[in-house]
Scaffold this motif. Structure first.
Motif, mmCIF file in Angstrom:
data_model
loop_
_atom_site.group_PDB
_atom_site.id
_atom_site.type_symbol
_atom_site.label_atom_id
_atom_site.label_comp_id
_atom_site.label_asym_id
_atom_site.label_seq_id
_atom_site.Cartn_x
_atom_site.Cartn_y
_atom_site.Cartn_z
ATOM 1 N N LEU A 183 0.864 -1.178 0.000
ATOM 2 C CA LEU A 183 0.000 0.000 0.000
ATOM 3 C C LEU A 183 0.902 1.230 0.000
ATOM 4 C CD1 LEU A 183 -1.496 -2.327 2.009
ATOM 5 C CD2 LEU A 183 -3.299 -0.723 1.444
ATOM 6 N N ASP A 184 0.853 1.957 -1.088
ATOM 7 C CA ASP A 184 1.775 3.060 -1.343
ATOM 8 C C ASP A 184 0.992 4.370 -1.337
ATOM 9 O OD1 ASP A 184 3.673 4.828 -2.318
ATOM 10 O OD2 ASP A 184 3.696 3.960 -4.331
ATOM 11 N N PHE A 185 1.244 5.194 -0.333
ATOM 12 C CA PHE A 185 0.492 6.442 -0.185
ATOM 13 C C PHE A 185 1.224 7.653 -0.760
ATOM 14 C CE2 PHE A 185 -1.139 3.530 2.967
ATOM 15 C CZ PHE A 185 -2.506 3.675 2.798
ATOM 16 N N PHE A 186 2.412 7.437 -1.362
ATOM 17 C CA PHE A 186 3.204 8.558 -1.864
ATOM 18 C C PHE A 186 3.688 8.357 -3.301
ATOM 19 C CE2 PHE A 186 3.161 9.285 2.605
ATOM 20 C CZ PHE A 186 3.092 10.669 2.701
ATOM 21 N N ALA A 187 3.034 7.490 -4.072
ATOM 22 C CA ALA A 187 3.370 7.241 -5.476
ATOM 23 C C ALA A 187 4.825 6.821 -5.652
ATOM 24 C CB ALA A 187 3.049 8.461 -6.342
ATOM 25 N N VAL A 188 5.358 6.124 -4.656
ATOM 26 C CA VAL A 188 6.726 5.627 -4.732
ATOM 27 C C VAL A 188 6.826 4.574 -5.831
ATOM 28 C CG1 VAL A 188 8.560 4.443 -3.457
ATOM 29 C CG2 VAL A 188 7.141 6.140 -2.298
ATOM 30 N N CYS A 189 5.874 3.662 -5.883
ATOM 31 C CA CYS A 189 5.874 2.621 -6.920
ATOM 32 C C CYS A 189 5.817 3.246 -8.304
ATOM 33 C CB CYS A 189 4.699 1.677 -6.739
ATOM 34 S SG CYS A 189 4.819 0.650 -5.280
ATOM 35 N N GLU A 190 4.944 4.208 -8.471
ATOM 36 C CA GLU A 190 4.819 4.865 -9.769
ATOM 37 C C GLU A 190 6.154 5.465 -10.184
ATOM 38 O OE1 GLU A 190 2.389 8.502 -11.937
ATOM 39 O OE2 GLU A 190 2.015 8.054 -9.830
ATOM 40 N N TYR A 191 6.808 6.135 -9.273
ATOM 41 C CA TYR A 191 8.077 6.770 -9.598
ATOM 42 C C TYR A 191 9.140 5.731 -9.953
ATOM 43 C CZ TYR A 191 12.432 9.310 -9.208
ATOM 44 O OH TYR A 191 13.672 9.839 -9.468
ATOM 45 N N PHE A 192 9.326 4.745 -9.098
ATOM 46 C CA PHE A 192 10.412 3.794 -9.317
ATOM 47 C C PHE A 192 10.091 2.724 -10.350
ATOM 48 C CE2 PHE A 192 11.930 5.354 -5.136
ATOM 49 C CZ PHE A 192 13.169 5.794 -5.578
ATOM 50 N N GLU A 193 8.848 2.383 -10.523
ATOM 51 C CA GLU A 193 8.505 1.355 -11.499
ATOM 52 C C GLU A 193 8.266 1.930 -12.887
ATOM 53 O OE1 GLU A 193 8.675 -1.867 -10.920
ATOM 54 O OE2 GLU A 193 9.060 -1.633 -8.788
ATOM 55 N N GLU A 194 7.798 3.167 -12.977
ATOM 56 C CA GLU A 194 7.450 3.722 -14.277
ATOM 57 C C GLU A 194 8.388 4.835 -14.744
ATOM 58 O OE1 GLU A 194 3.377 4.935 -14.134
ATOM 59 O OE2 GLU A 194 2.706 2.985 -13.407
ATOM 60 N N LYS A 195 8.913 5.622 -13.816
ATOM 61 C CA LYS A 195 9.645 6.814 -14.230
ATOM 62 C C LYS A 195 11.143 6.745 -13.984
ATOM 63 C CE LYS A 195 5.595 9.647 -13.542
ATOM 64 N NZ LYS A 195 4.921 10.654 -12.770
ATOM 65 N N TYR A 196 11.589 5.823 -13.156
ATOM 66 C CA TYR A 196 13.009 5.741 -12.829
ATOM 67 C C TYR A 196 13.680 4.743 -13.762
ATOM 68 C CZ TYR A 196 17.266 5.566 -10.072
ATOM 69 O OH TYR A 196 18.557 5.656 -9.657
ATOM 70 N N ASP A 197 14.770 5.148 -14.389
ATOM 71 C CA ASP A 197 15.480 4.280 -15.331
ATOM 72 C C ASP A 197 16.577 3.519 -14.597
ATOM 73 O OD1 ASP A 197 16.697 3.031 -17.425
ATOM 74 O OD2 ASP A 197 17.316 4.864 -18.461
ATOM 75 N N TYR A 198 16.290 2.261 -14.277
ATOM 76 C CA TYR A 198 17.259 1.426 -13.565
ATOM 77 C C TYR A 198 18.459 1.065 -14.442
ATOM 78 C CZ TYR A 198 13.984 0.615 -9.732
ATOM 79 O OH TYR A 198 13.141 0.769 -8.661
ATOM 80 N N THR A 199 18.300 1.160 -15.750
ATOM 81 C CA THR A 199 19.377 0.752 -16.652
ATOM 82 C C THR A 199 20.343 1.885 -16.962
ATOM 83 O OG1 THR A 199 18.077 1.274 -18.617
ATOM 84 C CG2 THR A 199 17.871 -0.961 -17.706
ATOM 85 N N GLU A 200 20.014 3.087 -16.545
ATOM 86 C CA GLU A 200 20.886 4.234 -16.866
ATOM 87 C C GLU A 200 22.241 4.069 -16.172
ATOM 88 O OE1 GLU A 200 21.041 9.036 -16.020
ATOM 89 O OE2 GLU A 200 19.140 7.967 -15.812
ATOM 90 N N PRO A 201 23.324 4.155 -16.949
ATOM 91 C CA PRO A 201 24.655 4.034 -16.322
ATOM 92 C C PRO A 201 24.902 5.200 -15.376
ATOM 93 C CG PRO A 201 24.815 4.111 -18.740
ATOM 94 C CD PRO A 201 23.387 4.350 -18.372
ATOM 95 N N ILE A 202 25.538 4.887 -14.264
ATOM 96 C CA ILE A 202 25.860 5.926 -13.270
ATOM 97 C C ILE A 202 27.346 6.225 -13.391
ATOM 98 C CG2 ILE A 202 25.952 6.471 -10.816
ATOM 99 C CD1 ILE A 202 23.593 4.578 -10.462
ATOM 100 N N GLU A 203 27.634 7.505 -13.543
ATOM 101 C CA GLU A 203 29.037 7.933 -13.624
ATOM 102 C C GLU A 203 29.649 7.883 -12.245
ATOM 103 O OE1 GLU A 203 30.877 8.843 -16.312
ATOM 104 O OE2 GLU A 203 29.170 8.228 -17.542
ATOM 105 N N PRO A 204 30.784 7.163 -12.107
ATOM 106 C CA PRO A 204 31.447 7.145 -10.792
ATOM 107 C C PRO A 204 32.013 8.520 -10.464
ATOM 108 C CG PRO A 204 32.710 5.901 -12.422
ATOM 109 C CD PRO A 204 31.456 6.353 -13.091
#
Length: 194
Positions: A172-193
């Motif tokens: 139960l997500d009351f702050f749209a955390v799932c929406e942000y991380f599942e739909e809008k956050y790009d997990y595949t984006e390379p992170i520059e060290p």
């Protein structure tokens, strides 16, 4: 987040939509993630008041428990919660191990490295900004578990025992955390060290 009506509305929705234990029908074991220790204390207070009205005489004020770093013996409480003996046992079904404390309200203590396989509900009553925190928090509900009752409601042996495999959990997500991380956050984006 500290508005009384908002907190009551979140807690009511949580109790209305939370999964129940498949053996007893009581509210399923749950973790609620709060913003702060003060917020955790407030949510536990609200959940206990709502539980007393919804299930009179079943839990007293043991339904929801604040488990945060400022609570004495909090680490032991996390262990006892996972072992189903925090604050004693419920009386929903004889010979079935079920903790009176159904909801652990925490901030970060139970976010990572915590194993409580029979969790059925997780509630995000706070925003989460770290993808690794979100994955860890969500992962608390993904543990496999089989709910098992070896005795019927009168205490007679059940052969074979009553078994229900855990196949899902409610988040139960009351702050749209799932929406942000599942739909809008790009997990595949390379992170520059750095």
């Amino acid at each position: 987040l500290f508005n009384e009506e908002t907190n009551v509305a979140m807690c009511e929705a949580f109790l209305r939509h939370g999964k129940t234990d498949p053996v007893t029908g009581e509210f399923g074991k749950s973790i609620v993630f709060a913003v702060s220790q003060r917020h955790a204390a407030k949510l536990a207070q609200i959940l206990n008041a709502l539980a007393m009205r919804k299930w009179p005489g079943k839990y007293a004020s043991d339904f929801a428990v604040q488990i945060t770093s400022n609570v004495p013996d909090a680490q032991n409480m996390t262990v006892r919660f996972s072992e189903n003996d925090l604050l004693g046992n419920t009386r929903f079904r004889p010979h079935y191990r079920s903790s009176r404390a159904r909801v652990a309200v925490t901030v970060a203590m139970m976010t990572t490295g915590y194993d409580c396989s029979d969790l059925l509900n997780l509630a995000l009553m706070r925003p989460v900004f770290s993808p690794s925190d979100f994955i860890q928090m969500k992962g608390r509900g993904t543990r496999l578990f089989t709910f098992r009752a070896a005795f019927d409601e009168d205490g007679n042996d059940l052969r074979p025992p009553l078994e229900h495999r855990k196949t899902d959990f409610h988040l139960l997500d009351f702050f749209a955390v799932c929406e942000y991380f599942e739909e809008k956050y790009d997990y595949t984006e390379p992170i520059e060290p750095p």
